[in-house]
Design an enzyme around this catalytic site. Structure first.
Site, PDB file in Angstrom:
ATOM      1  N   GLU A 126      -9.484  -1.670  11.083  1.00  0.00           N
ATOM      2  CA  GLU A 126     -10.103  -2.359  10.055  1.00  0.00           C
ATOM      3  C   GLU A 126      -9.795  -3.599  10.301  1.00  0.00           C
ATOM      4  O   GLU A 126     -10.587  -4.597   9.828  1.00  0.00           O
ATOM      5  CB  GLU A 126      -9.165  -1.660   8.893  1.00  0.00           C
ATOM      6  CG  GLU A 126      -9.143  -2.412   7.552  1.00  0.00           C
ATOM      7  CD  GLU A 126      -8.007  -2.064   6.847  1.00  0.00           C
ATOM      8  OE1 GLU A 126      -8.438  -1.364   5.644  1.00  0.00           O
ATOM      9  OE2 GLU A 126      -6.927  -2.339   6.920  1.00  0.00           O
ATOM     10  N   ARG A 135       1.532  -5.724  -4.760  1.00  0.00           N
ATOM     11  CA  ARG A 135       1.825  -6.740  -3.813  1.00  0.00           C
ATOM     12  C   ARG A 135       2.334  -7.949  -4.184  1.00  0.00           C
ATOM     13  O   ARG A 135       2.054  -8.825  -3.435  1.00  0.00           O
ATOM     14  CB  ARG A 135       0.174  -6.844  -3.140  1.00  0.00           C
ATOM     15  CG  ARG A 135      -0.240  -5.559  -2.353  1.00  0.00           C
ATOM     16  CD  ARG A 135      -1.424  -5.907  -1.327  1.00  0.00           C
ATOM     17  NE  ARG A 135      -1.635  -4.618  -0.793  1.00  0.00           N
ATOM     18  CZ  ARG A 135      -1.176  -4.344   0.461  1.00  0.00           C
ATOM     19  NH1 ARG A 135      -0.133  -4.643   0.789  1.00  0.00           N
ATOM     20  NH2 ARG A 135      -1.554  -3.262   0.792  1.00  0.00           N
ATOM     21  N   GLY A 183       0.909  -1.244   0.031  1.00  0.00           N
ATOM     22  CA  GLY A 183      -0.017  -0.106   0.067  1.00  0.00           C
ATOM     23  C   GLY A 183       1.013   1.258   0.203  1.00  0.00           C
ATOM     24  O   GLY A 183       1.852   1.462   0.712  1.00  0.00           O
ATOM     25  N   GLU A 210      -8.268   7.631   2.151  1.00  0.00           N
ATOM     26  CA  GLU A 210      -8.092   9.126   2.274  1.00  0.00           C
ATOM     27  C   GLU A 210      -6.764   9.464   2.707  1.00  0.00           C
ATOM     28  O   GLU A 210      -6.389  10.678   2.580  1.00  0.00           O
ATOM     29  CB  GLU A 210      -9.357   9.764   3.167  1.00  0.00           C
ATOM     30  CG  GLU A 210     -10.723   9.576   2.511  1.00  0.00           C
ATOM     31  CD  GLU A 210     -11.169   8.181   2.766  1.00  0.00           C
ATOM     32  OE1 GLU A 210     -10.283   7.244   3.041  1.00  0.00           O
ATOM     33  OE2 GLU A 210     -12.333   8.074   2.706  1.00  0.00           O
ATOM     34  N   LYS A 242     -27.357  13.990  16.881  1.00  0.00           N
ATOM     35  CA  LYS A 242     -28.385  13.176  16.563  1.00  0.00           C
ATOM     36  C   LYS A 242     -27.813  12.150  15.960  1.00  0.00           C
ATOM     37  O   LYS A 242     -28.542  11.045  15.414  1.00  0.00           O
ATOM     38  CB  LYS A 242     -29.544  13.808  15.792  1.00  0.00           C
ATOM     39  CG  LYS A 242     -28.808  14.555  14.296  1.00  0.00           C
ATOM     40  CD  LYS A 242     -29.985  15.100  13.524  1.00  0.00           C
ATOM     41  CE  LYS A 242     -29.447  15.623  12.028  1.00  0.00           C
ATOM     42  NZ  LYS A 242     -30.465  16.153  11.528  1.00  0.00           N
ATOM     43  N   LYS A 299       8.269   0.759   5.616  1.00  0.00           N
ATOM     44  CA  LYS A 299       7.080   1.423   5.077  1.00  0.00           C
ATOM     45  C   LYS A 299       5.700   0.965   5.496  1.00  0.00           C
ATOM     46  O   LYS A 299       6.016  -0.385   5.304  1.00  0.00           O
ATOM     47  CB  LYS A 299       6.980   1.917   3.524  1.00  0.00           C
ATOM     48  CG  LYS A 299       5.851   2.223   2.845  1.00  0.00           C
ATOM     49  CD  LYS A 299       5.301   1.548   1.917  1.00  0.00           C
ATOM     50  CE  LYS A 299       4.388   0.078   2.415  1.00  0.00           C
ATOM     51  NZ  LYS A 299       3.433  -0.623   1.889  1.00  0.00           N
ATOM     52  N   THR A 300       4.747   1.477   6.087  1.00  0.00           N
ATOM     53  CA  THR A 300       3.429   1.186   6.125  1.00  0.00           C
ATOM     54  C   THR A 300       2.780   1.945   7.012  1.00  0.00           C
ATOM     55  O   THR A 300       3.149   2.291   7.908  1.00  0.00           O
ATOM     56  CB  THR A 300       3.301  -0.428   6.728  1.00  0.00           C
ATOM     57  OG1 THR A 300       1.693  -0.433   6.935  1.00  0.00           O
ATOM     58  CG2 THR A 300       3.807  -0.489   8.101  1.00  0.00           C
ATOM     59  N   ASP A 312       5.400  -5.380   5.996  1.00  0.00           N
ATOM     60  CA  ASP A 312       5.817  -6.645   6.502  1.00  0.00           C
ATOM     61  C   ASP A 312       6.259  -7.627   5.340  1.00  0.00           C
ATOM     62  O   ASP A 312       7.238  -8.535   5.349  1.00  0.00           O
ATOM     63  CB  ASP A 312       5.303  -7.279   7.819  1.00  0.00           C
ATOM     64  CG  ASP A 312       3.690  -7.252   7.326  1.00  0.00           C
ATOM     65  OD1 ASP A 312       3.323  -6.377   6.308  1.00  0.00           O
ATOM     66  OD2 ASP A 312       2.972  -8.220   7.878  1.00  0.00           O
ATOM     67  N   ASP A 313       5.120  -7.791   4.294  1.00  0.00           N
ATOM     68  CA  ASP A 313       5.266  -8.646   3.512  1.00  0.00           C
ATOM     69  C   ASP A 313       6.275  -8.385   2.406  1.00  0.00           C
ATOM     70  O   ASP A 313       7.072  -9.256   1.882  1.00  0.00           O
ATOM     71  CB  ASP A 313       3.979  -8.759   2.672  1.00  0.00           C
ATOM     72  CG  ASP A 313       2.859  -9.523   3.765  1.00  0.00           C
ATOM     73  OD1 ASP A 313       3.383 -10.379   4.519  1.00  0.00           O
ATOM     74  OD2 ASP A 313       1.507  -9.357   3.667  1.00  0.00           O
ATOM     75  N   ASP A 355       0.059   1.383   8.520  1.00  0.00           N
ATOM     76  CA  ASP A 355      -0.367   0.717   9.554  1.00  0.00           C
ATOM     77  C   ASP A 355       0.622   0.737  10.984  1.00  0.00           C
ATOM     78  O   ASP A 355      -0.022   0.429  12.077  1.00  0.00           O
ATOM     79  CB  ASP A 355      -0.341  -0.815   9.437  1.00  0.00           C
ATOM     80  CG  ASP A 355      -1.308  -1.088   8.361  1.00  0.00           C
ATOM     81  OD1 ASP A 355      -2.030  -0.080   7.547  1.00  0.00           O
ATOM     82  OD2 ASP A 355      -1.486  -1.975   7.683  1.00  0.00           O
ATOM     83  N   MET A 393      -7.863   2.366   8.939  1.00  0.00           N
ATOM     84  CA  MET A 393      -7.164   1.460   8.049  1.00  0.00           C
ATOM     85  C   MET A 393      -6.016   0.938   9.071  1.00  0.00           C
ATOM     86  O   MET A 393      -6.106   1.414  10.245  1.00  0.00           O
ATOM     87  CB  MET A 393      -6.573   1.980   6.809  1.00  0.00           C
ATOM     88  CG  MET A 393      -6.712   1.355   5.736  1.00  0.00           C
ATOM     89  SD  MET A 393      -5.748   1.920   4.143  1.00  0.00           S
ATOM     90  CE  MET A 393      -6.821   1.250   3.060  1.00  0.00           C
TER      91      MET A 393
END
Ligand code: FBP
Length: 557
Positions: free
Chosen positions: A312, A146, A82, A427, A243, A203-204, A176-177, A206, A251
């Site tokens: 997520e 990926r 990602g 986003e 209301k 990188k991520t 990780d992957d 997450d 994510m």
């Protein structure tokens, strides 16, 4: 000239703040050994599978002579998984160091992730090509993908690409992957005596690729700033219009770091933490009950509104659903042809009846049909269920609605309940990198170059001391295998990088736990506003709460 936004024009002028050690000429940055390393688990098995790269020492840069950094290199770079804000600055740091070392060196960007390396699809990245991408979000300079690199054909094809371009090294920017791919390729090339080395960059968005050497993965800072702004805006709407309950999924494929950070930044009423759900063995019904009780309690004070943050990856941590997903992953991989031939949801449900345990089939049947179907969507190439495509926010909003209706009938709920659902993911993944990520990524790119130029293979770039000003950051590397363990993927044991999940005894979760009862009942929202790139450093260079709390925690140890 292509038209660019006003912000982009200003961001081109931004000069990343560089750690003192990386400001030297590349020929004057040497590497020293900085401690032995093992693996994150299953040490013997890792040693057996990675005999060439396992157990190498951590590396730290210091001033000293490093003549090989001045050599001419051919380097490839892959952006993988990602997107995360700052990827382009990794390439900028890498290219600037490479050209500073020797202007004749070349950088090849492989197109669309690892597939570009396999298919020898690339573009040369020159300073001119890179210029419009400096300090911008996205991975669009070369695209991402990926693909998992695991078959003999893929290894052969990667070796052919490396030979054709005479590659000295490949830098893999990934989570990780993707960094598992980097480790596997590093070992494979070393075992065949090929000269190409592999270096990873953490990188991520997450935030789950970390250990004592990797304080955070890049992208987490920028993405959580965007999500927190959006959650804060919704919270302000909630307490203005009074209301709606907003169920917001953010994510984070497995770990709940993003949800936790957003909760601390906004003081939302409820934030579910998947790791806690698993530790306490909470069922879907219990989670629903907890939220419904908070809804009823707030209604007593006339507050018929609220904000719930949902990570997520939650579904994979609810015990009965985790078991269901595990069985689905195993059966769908084992009997792929059979399963893929099924067309209607009804046929698939019947097939599952014959292939799942009674318990898992029971769990599957409790899910509303539309959501149940989302559990059967194709797995990603690494065998992961695509949780971003499962509408957990809708699932919980529906179940809470049903439950409060029952509470109402029983005279235990006297308010109104209406809900909206949101998913904040895409986003935030490609927003302009925050100053932190712009600086961090540039330093990571320079670090990756120094690692490869120092002859290291199978290392992950490590830039540390990140809560200090960038001039005081340190840089070096850590063997990829030190983050790995063995996991079952597609029904098989595989060496993979272990995800760093939320530590329930750690300072970040404890900060939430200390306040969440108060935040659930009493409206105490914070409104972080949009990420800032200019102005007071307290706003524009602010680190995440996660990083600050974790580094304070580490200092106390
Ligand atoms: P990475 O680990 O590759 O950085 O994934 C980040 C992420 O944004 C996750 O939060 C999310 O689950 C996943 O990517 C979605 O991926 P895709 O865009 O391929 O559906």
């Amino acid at each position: 000239m292509t038209e660019v936004s006003a912000l982009q024009t200003e961001r081109y002028r931004y000069e990343p703040k560089v750690p003192a050690i990386l400001r030297q000429d590349v020929g004057m940055i040497a590497v020293k050994k900085a401690g032995e390393t093992g693996g994150a688990g299953n040490q013997r098995e890792l040693q057996r599978r990675f005999p060439h790269i396992y157990g190498a020492p951590a590396a730290l840069f210091k001033r000293g002579e490093n003549p090989p950094a001045k050599k001419r290199y051919n380097v490839g770079v892959v952006l993988s998984g990602g997107p995360a804000p700052g990827g382009h600055n990794v390439i900028a740091g890498l290219l600037d160091s490479l050209k500073q070392g020797n202007p004749r060196s070349k950088l090849y960007g492989f197109l669309n992730g690892p597939a570009g390396l396999i298919n020898c699809a690339y573009r040369e990245i020159t300073p001119k090509i890179l210029q419009p991408y400096r300090n911008t979000g996205g991975f669009d300079i070369i695209g991402s993908g990926r693909d998992k690199v695991e078959t003999p054909d893929q290894f052969r094809a990667a070796a052919e690409t490396a030979a054709k371009l005479d590659l000295d090294a490949v830098v893999i920017v990934g989570g990780d992957d993707s960094n598992t791919n980097a480790a596997v390729l590093a070992e494979h090339f070393a075992s065949s005596g090929a000269k190409t080395r592999f270096i990873g960059v953490p990188k991520t968005i997450d935030g789950d690729l970390k250990n004592e050497f990797i304080e955070t993965s890049f992208g987490f800072d920028s993405a959580t700033k965007v999500y927190s702004q959006l959650v804060g805006n919704i919270a302000r709407d909630a307490c203005s219009s009074r209301k709606y309950w907003h169920f917001i999924k953010v994510m984070g494929r497995s770990a709940s770091h993003i949800a936790l950070e957003c909760a601390l930044q906004t003081q939302a009423n409820i934030c579910l933490i998947s790791e806690e759900v698993e530790a306490r063995g909470l069922t879907l019904a219990q989670i629903t009950e907890d939220i419904s009780r908070a809804v009823a309690a707030r209604a007593e004070g006339g507050e018929n509104f609220g904000v719930v943050i949902i990570p997520e990856g939650l579904v994979e941590f609810i015990p009965e659903i985790k078991k269901l997903i595990g069985e689905l992953n195993g059966q769908m991989a084992k009997k792929a042809d059979e399963f893929n031939a099924l067309r209607s949801f009804q046929d698939k449900r019947a097939w599952l009846g014959a292939n799942l345990s009674e318990e898992s089939m029971g769990a599957f049947n409790t899910l509303p049909e539309g959501i149940a179907a989302e559990f059967l969507i194709d797995r990603d190439p690494h065998g992961n269920v695509q949780v971003s495509r499962i509408e957990t926010e809708r699932l919980l909003a529906t179940l809470v609605e049903q439950r409060v209706a029952v509470l109402k009938k029983e005279g235990k709920f006297h308010g109104n309940f209406a809900s909206y659902t949101h998913f904040f993911g895409y986003e935030g993944r490609c927003g302009a990198p925050s100053n932190f990520d712009a600086d961090y990524c540039y330093a990571l790119g320079k670090t990756a170059f120094m690692l490869l130029a120092s002859g290291l293979n199978g290392y992950l770039a490590s830039v540390r001391n990140l809560t200090a000003p960038p001039s005081k950051w340190t840089a070096g590397g850590v063997p990829l295998t030190s983050l790995m363990h063995i996991e079952t993927r597609k029904g098989e044991p595989k060496p993979v990088i272990k995800k760093a999940l939320v530590d329930l005894k750690g300072p970040v979760f404890r900060a939430l736990a200390a306040k969440r009862e108060e935040w659930a009942l009493k409206t105490s929202y914070l409104f972080p506003g949009s990420p800032q790139y200019f102005g007071p450093a307290g706003v524009s260079d602010r680190a995440t709460k996660t990083l600050v709390l974790e580094s304070l925690g580490a200092k106390k140890k």
